[in-house]
Motif scaffolding. Structure first.
Motif, short mmCIF file in Angstrom:
data_model
loop_
_atom_site.label_atom_id
_atom_site.label_comp_id
_atom_site.label_asym_id
_atom_site.label_seq_id
_atom_site.Cartn_x
_atom_site.Cartn_y
_atom_site.Cartn_z
N ARG A 189 0.86 -1.18 0.00
CA ARG A 189 0.00 0.00 0.00
C ARG A 189 0.90 1.23 0.00
O ARG A 189 1.82 1.33 0.81
N ASP A 191 1.36 5.35 0.20
CA ASP A 191 0.79 6.60 0.69
C ASP A 191 1.06 7.70 -0.35
O ASP A 191 2.00 8.48 -0.22
N THR A 233 -0.90 14.86 7.66
CA THR A 233 -1.31 13.72 6.84
C THR A 233 -0.63 12.44 7.26
O THR A 233 -1.27 11.38 7.41
N GLU A 234 0.68 12.52 7.47
CA GLU A 234 1.44 11.31 7.83
C GLU A 234 1.06 10.78 9.21
O GLU A 234 1.02 9.56 9.43
N ARG A 236 -1.78 10.83 10.55
CA ARG A 236 -3.11 10.21 10.50
C ARG A 236 -3.13 8.95 9.65
O ARG A 236 -4.10 8.20 9.68
N THR A 237 -2.08 8.72 8.87
CA THR A 237 -2.06 7.59 7.94
C THR A 237 -1.58 6.32 8.64
O THR A 237 -0.59 6.35 9.37
N ARG A 238 -2.29 5.20 8.41
CA ARG A 238 -1.94 3.95 9.09
C ARG A 238 -0.58 3.44 8.63
O ARG A 238 0.22 2.97 9.43
N LYS A 239 -0.30 3.50 7.32
CA LYS A 239 1.01 3.12 6.79
C LYS A 239 1.59 4.31 6.04
O LYS A 239 1.50 4.38 4.81
N PRO A 240 2.19 5.24 6.75
CA PRO A 240 2.66 6.48 6.11
C PRO A 240 3.88 6.25 5.24
O PRO A 240 4.63 5.29 5.41
N ASP A 243 7.57 7.42 8.40
CA ASP A 243 7.09 7.24 9.77
C ASP A 243 7.68 8.33 10.66
O ASP A 243 8.76 8.19 11.23
N LYS A 245 6.72 9.36 13.53
CA LYS A 245 6.82 8.97 14.94
C LYS A 245 8.13 8.23 15.20
O LYS A 245 8.79 8.44 16.23
#
Length: 447
Positions: A189, A191, A233-234, A236-240, A243, A245
């Motif tokens: 997937r 982004d 945006t990143e 909030r995205t599950r697979k950014p 990353d 964080k």
């Protein structure tokens, strides 16, 4: 190792072959140094944006697929460069080369990490050294090789050489790089919004940095807005795409990126600025200027050979910082009448820094980046490198203007010395270099 090295060296060889071709290309199209500088900058812009994107493709689609696609792009660019319709056409070819050569390094790092983890090994220092030595050797012999190619075949040869090189990389990847897991194609997937926002933010910043002026300050404001939207945006995205964080909690990795950018800013300023000064102010031929850097090549290879051990990283990085700072200061006493042997000695001092920079920071990266994000992390590592390269191009243009003179070289030396002091400070006070760990998570490395 052979196909990984073959893919990884495509980028550094295209970064350095152009160094001795800027003057003859400028003569062919009636362009000055400020215009031909785009031949350098265009590849670095494409690479700076493309490396983390291609690194993400490596993580999601597999290293072998990405290596093959990159080799095909490089071959197409090699054919395009032989046509040489105009300077703008060649700049476009360099952009395509930038994207095509992005594949090698993140793919190599991902394959190495996967195989080492599967075998229960630690840092594969020998393999990392070979990978870095290959790139370092190519980076430094690039001007010499480029000078020889131009002398025999003309400057178009620096583009045509990509056809056999990329062809060999393609064949070796087909034969020896392990096949990717077919399941990755269905699970991958991407982004896309994150990639587009990252590219727009970085390009806006780079457009300002390449020709900073008060009238273009609005670009920084646009970049800040884009960066805020990208961050939101990143997160909030599950697979950014990136990353944030993980990066925010991995400060040693961020400092490794900063060291790589600062060190390569100095190295590329010498690769391009020093060579232009030798050709213009000293009146040397393209092949002669390239040959003068051979001692730099020898020293860089020797330094890289001893720079890949997982222990003692901090000490080697401090030595690297001191060498780059010393070389920058030595440029202040170089002039039109400087003894030839002294010019060779200055290049050799920079060879110590060039040889240690990438291999040691690369070893730190291997220890600091999460295994499942090695491709993306390696791509960002190369982005940091080419941000330094773009900074070098900007410095050269500001210091030299339309012609490389000894006065301009001294202005460049002062700027590089300031960068060297900052690099030394970042290295000396980085406590994270003392105990590198492999396979750490962002939470474990939050300190």
């Amino acid at each position: 190792m052979i196909p990984l090295v073959a893919g990884a060296v495509l980028n550094p060889i295209n970064s350095t072959l152009i160094a001795v071709a800027l003057v003859p290309i400028g003569h062919a199209f009636g362009a000055g140094a400020e215009q031909t500088a785009w031949l350098i900058t265009s590849l670095y812009l494409a690479t700076a944006v493309g490396q983390p994107v291609v690194g993400l493709f490596v993580d999601r689609f597999g290293a072998r697929r990405v290596l093959l696609a990159g080799a095909v792009l490089v071959m197409i660019a090699g054919i395009g460069g032989m046509l040489s319709f105009s300077l703008d056409w060649l700049i476009g070819v360099r952009v395509l080369l930038g994207f095509g050569t992005c594949a090698g390094f993140p793919a190599a790092m991902a394959v190495l990490r996967k195989r080492a983890d599967a075998a229960g090994q630690g840092v594969p220092s020998r393999v990392l050294s070979v990978l870095a030595m290959s790139s370092q050797t190519i980076m430094v012999i690039g001007p010499t090789l480029g000078g020889a190619l131009i002398a025999i075949f003309g400057w178009q040869a620096i583009f045509a050489v990509n056809i056999p090189l990329a062809g060999a990389s393609l064949l070796l990847a087909l034969l020896w790089v392990p096949k990717d897991d077919p399941a990755t194609l269905t699970k991958a997937r991407i982004d896309v919004p994150g990639i587009l926002l990252f590219a727009a933010t970085l390009l806006t910043v780079l457009l300002f940095l390449m020709a900073p002026a008060l009238g273009d300050l609005y670009l920084l404001g646009v970049a800040v807005v884009l960066a805020v939207v990208f961050t939101a945006t990143e997160l909030r995205t599950r697979k950014p795409f990136i990353d944030l964080k993980m990066l925010g909690g991995n400060r040693p990795l961020l400092r490794t990126y900063l060291r790589q950018a600062l060190a390569l800013l100095i190295v590329y300023s010498i690769m391009f600025g020093y060579v232009q000064w030798l050709e213009t102010a000293r009146g040397m031929s393209e092949s002669g200027a390239g040959a003068l850097l051979l001692p730099m090549s020898a020293v860089a290879v020797l330094a890289a050979a001893f720079g890949g051990k997982p222990s003692g990283i901090r000490v080697r990085l401090i030595v690297n910082s001191l060498a780059l700072l010393a070389g920058s200061l030595l440029l202040l006493v170089v002039g039109n009448g400087t003894w030839f042997v002294a010019l060779v000695g200055v290049a050799a001092v920079f060879g110590v820094g060039q040889g240690l920079t990438s291999v040691t920071n690369q070893t730190a990266l291997y220890s600091q980046a999460p295994a499942d994000q090695m491709g993306t992390a390696s791509g960002l590592f190369r982005t940091a490198q080419y941000l330094g390269a773009i900074g070098a191009s900007t410095l050269i243009a500001l210091c030299f203007g339309n012609q490389a003179t000894s006065a301009g070289l001294h202005h460049l030396a002062w700027a590089l010395a300031a960068v060297g002091v900052l690099l030394l400070a970042v290295t000396v006070f980085d406590k994270g270099l003392r105990k590198p760990r492999v396979g750490i998570s962002a939470a474990e490395d939050a300190g």
